[in-house]
Design an enzyme around this catalytic site. Structure first.
Site, PDB file in Angstrom:
ATOM      1  N   LYS A   1       0.761  -1.078   0.033  1.00 43.45           N
ATOM      2  CA  LYS A   1      -0.375  -0.047  -0.096  1.00 43.45           C
ATOM      3  C   LYS A   1       0.875   1.223   0.001  1.00 43.45           C
ATOM      4  CE  LYS A   1      -2.543   1.401   3.618  1.00 43.45           C
ATOM      5  NZ  LYS A   1      -2.173   2.561   3.894  1.00 43.45           N
TER       6      LYS A   1
ATOM      7  N   GLU B  18      -9.662   7.428   3.388  1.00 47.76           N
ATOM      8  CA  GLU B  18      -9.688   7.591   4.690  1.00 47.76           C
ATOM      9  C   GLU B  18     -10.052   9.053   4.954  1.00 47.76           C
ATOM     10  OE1 GLU B  18      -6.848   7.651   8.738  1.00 47.76           O
ATOM     11  OE2 GLU B  18      -6.061   6.653   6.731  1.00 47.76           O
TER      12      GLU B  18
END
Length: 270
Positions: free
Chosen positions: A120, A189
């Site tokens: 990631k 997020e």
């Protein structure tokens, strides 16, 4: 109730997640850092484990993720892999470990050798060349947009991203570019729920939300937040241990609530 709600009886792969998205099935993701928790997660039906650089705050006691090194990430990825047989493992590439494509190739290789199935990276369109190179070399990538903790100093703190129209359009544009470059998954997020919904519906990528509403393909929480041991828990978190009474039941309850659409609620969203 979701058909994939029991403990995992087969290996979870990218093809599994693609099938879930195509069929409108939710799946659960949990950020954790060690073998025992990885084992409980797998036995609780949690399909994806994220070895997050959040360990800088949750394990090491720092006030950000920035001090985390590749050595730390390799160590914790190896630990999670030893406790896990069937969940898909994503590992964070820490701060400044992918500032060039060549650096990213080397460090991604170390994480895959440590046991990660996917790496990631935080950032927008500027990462496209790196993502393409990783994908071409057989390393799947999870991108990360919105509140990217490695940019905390630039943001001036941990703030919701994408509330203004121009910023929301930039996040959507970046999501499209990253998907086109070959990113397989995308963590969103602390973005408004309507923006996360739009990206999930319009962009050909598997979305994982945290503080991004209920319409992403998956949800991720940090294990410390799930267990209620974070001193000042974020708005998007929930103490599942208080509700279910044991770690095993808290993990299972989290997985069930994500898959059934009972978590997150509006109170956990922006």
């Amino acid at each position: 109730m979701s058909a994939h709600n029991a403990s995992l009886d087969k290996n979870i792969t990218l093809n599994t997640l693609r099938k879930y998205k195509a069929e409108g099935e939710k799946f659960a993701c949990l950020a954790l850092y060690d073998a025992p928790m990885a084992s409980i997660a797998e036995n609780s039906g949690i399909e994806v484990t994220l070895v997050g650089d959040s360990l800088g705050m949750t394990v090491q006691g720092h006030d950000s993720t920035l001090p985390v090194t590749m050595e730390h990430m390799v160590y914790h990825t190896e630990a999670v892999r030893r406790g896990n047989d069937k969940s898909l493992i994503i590992a964070d590439m820490p701060f400044m470990s992918y500032s060039t494509a060549e650096q990213a190739m080397l460090n991604a290789g170390l994480l895959v050798q440590a046991g990660a199935h996917i790496v990631k990276l935080e950032g927008g369109e500027w990462l496209c060349e790196t993502i393409s190179m990783l994908s071409e070399r057989g390393v799947p990538v999870c991108a990360h947009l919105g509140l990217t903790p490695q940019s905390v100093n630039k943001f001036g703190g941990y703030r919701v991203q994408g509330r203004e129209k121009e910023q929301a359009e930039k996040i959507l544009h970046d999501a499209e570019a990253l998907a086109k470059a070959g990113a397989e998954l995308l963590v969103l997020e602390c973005v408004p729920a309507d923006l996360a919904k739009k990206i999930t519906e319009q962009v050909n990528i598997i979305t994982i939300g945290i503080g991004a509403g209920a319409d992403t393909n998956s949800q991720v929480l940090v294990v410390n937040d799930l267990l209620g041991v974070t001193p000042r828990p974020p708005k998007f978190s929930k103490n599942f241990l208080a509700q279910y009474g044991s770690i095993n039941e808290a993990f299972s309850g989290y997985a069930s609530e994500v898959k059934n659409g009972d978590f997150p609620l509006e109170e956990h969203s922006f």
